[in-house]
Design an enzyme around this catalytic site. Structure first.
Site, PDB file in Angstrom:
ATOM      1  N   ASN A  27     -10.469  -0.374  -0.118  1.00  0.00           N
ATOM      2  CA  ASN A  27      -9.013  -0.194  -0.008  1.00  0.00           C
ATOM      3  C   ASN A  27      -8.354  -0.824  -1.245  1.00  0.00           C
ATOM      4  O   ASN A  27      -8.352  -2.044  -1.396  1.00  0.00           O
ATOM      5  CB  ASN A  27      -8.537  -0.879   1.283  1.00  0.00           C
ATOM      6  N   HIS A  59      -3.386   7.049   2.314  1.00  0.00           N
ATOM      7  CA  HIS A  59      -3.811   5.752   1.780  1.00  0.00           C
ATOM      8  C   HIS A  59      -5.210   5.451   2.331  1.00  0.00           C
ATOM      9  O   HIS A  59      -5.456   5.613   3.529  1.00  0.00           O
ATOM     10  CB  HIS A  59      -2.807   4.676   2.196  1.00  0.00           C
ATOM     11  N   CYS A  80       0.817  -1.229   0.000  1.00  0.00           N
ATOM     12  CA  CYS A  80       0.000   0.000   0.000  1.00  0.00           C
ATOM     13  C   CYS A  80       0.844   1.269   0.000  1.00  0.00           C
ATOM     14  O   CYS A  80       0.327   2.365  -0.184  1.00  0.00           O
ATOM     15  CB  CYS A  80      -0.941   0.013   1.190  1.00  0.00           C
TER      16      CYS A  80
END
Ligand code: UT7
Length: 331
Positions: free
Chosen positions: A287, A256, A123
């Site tokens: 996500n 993020h 990520c």
């Protein structure tokens, strides 16, 4: 005899020229998710902020989504594709060890002979890529660099695990980074902690496949959550300070998109003024790991909530554990 070798020299600074994104075509509501796992719309929204997520349809691949996002970013950048001599693709969804996805992205976009490689930083991958692109432009090892973050996490999800299955989304985001006369990408604050490699991980592919299983993502959500709301919240504040900005000078915050509650705890740590635009793209996207930040950046610019020239703080964090954050000027 000691000969002197030449060192390359690039632009004084770098900046982002254009951004493009592509989302999975299929909208999956919490109601639909709850036909797969034992959960509720209320629980998912309360714990994460997610209302719906985007999944790739069968025809969408990491390559096809990267090409759409990359094309958009290049068109919007105004940079002639022949000038792009670097391609970095951050992904955990490319299912071949080699060749890299980056070489196929470069070929698919018709880029001629660029340096091209993939980054495995989960990520944090997009922000790792931004920092490397900044260095490439400033050292002269490339003039313009395409940085892509792309994931199809729905194909690596364990749908028997209700602790993770509702989280993930699929998409691609891309930016073009190139030379600038004034700073457009601030100093990176980044690091890693391999002692915590066992809190988010994917199955070892060969072992899973030999056992007749699909390799899937595993996560000890609670541990990651605690790390993100303490250590990463600190690092987020450090990235702002490293750019020499006071909280009042920040226009946009694009963390993020892992969990709205993580974003909230970062905001509490940084004491950002009300005027700062905060990305909550996770609500519609889930996500999407390495893709989440450039996709969220595009959305804020398209909606008019953010504008070109705004200062934006970005930070990625995830499996490794790894993180990277910096302040950028929006294209
Ligand atoms: O992108 C890379 C970085 N990743 C992240 O940053 C993710 C960080 N972690 C998180 O965002 C959160 O840990 C999650 C959203 C994944 C989970 O939220 P949580 O508040 O940490 O939940 P939990 O795992 O502590 O579980 C709390 C309770 C448990 O029940 P008991 O033991 O308290 O009775 C779980 O069994 O919630 C239960 N639970 C669920 N209930 C309904 C777990 N998953 C679900 C579910 N629906 N889907």
């Amino acid at each position: 005899m000691s000969a002197t070798i030449k060192a390359s020299q690039g632009a004084p600074y770098s900046r982002i020229y254009g951004v493009g994104g592509e989302r999975g075509n299929r909208v999956v509501s919490n109601a639909e998710m709850c036909t797969i796992i034992d959960s509720s719309d209320e629980w998912i929204q309360q714990r994460t902020g997610i209302v719906e997520r985007r999944w790739a349809t069968e025809d969408q691949t990491p390559l096809s989504m990267s090409l759409v996002a990359g094309r958009k970013a290049i068109e919007r950048s105004g940079v002639d594709p022949s000038q792009i001599d670097g391609v970095l693709v951050a992904t955990g969804s490319h299912t071949q060890q080699f060749p890299s996805l980056a070489v196929s992205v470069a070929a698919g976009l018709g880029l001629k002979d660029p340096a091209a490689t993939d980054l495995s930083s989960a990520c944090a991958g997009f922000c790792y890529g931004l920092s490397l692109a900044d260095s490439m432009v400033r050292t002269g090892s490339a003039k313009y660099v395409l940085v892509v973050g792309v994931e199809i996490l729905s194909r690596q999800t364990d749908f028997t695990d209700r602790g993770t299955a509702f989280l993930f989304g699929d998409g691609a985001g891309a930016v073009v980074v190139g030379p600038s006369e004034s700073p457009g990408i601030g100093p990176v604050v980044w690091g890693s902690d391999g002692d915590a490699a066992d809190v988010i991980w994917t199955d070892e592919w060969n072992a899973a496949l030999e056992a007749g299983k699909k390799p899937v993502i595993h996560m000890e959500g609670n541990k990651v959550f605690r790390w993100a709301t303490t250590f990463i919240a600190e690092k987020t504040a450090e990235a702002l300070e490293a750019a020499g900005l006071a909280p009042e000078e920040l226009d946009v915050f694009i963390p993020h998109q892992a969990n709205n509650r993580i974003t909230d705890s970062m905001l509490r740590r940084m004491h950002l003024p009300e005027s700062v635009v905060i990305s909550r793209d996770i609500r519609q996207m889930g996500n999407s790991s390495a893709a989440s930040i450039p996709i969220a950046m595009e959305a804020l610019l398209e909606s008019g909530e953010a504008k070109s020239g705004d200062t934006a703080l970005v930070i990625g964090f995830g499996a490794g554990l790894v993180y990277a954050g910096q302040v950028v000027l929006l294209p």
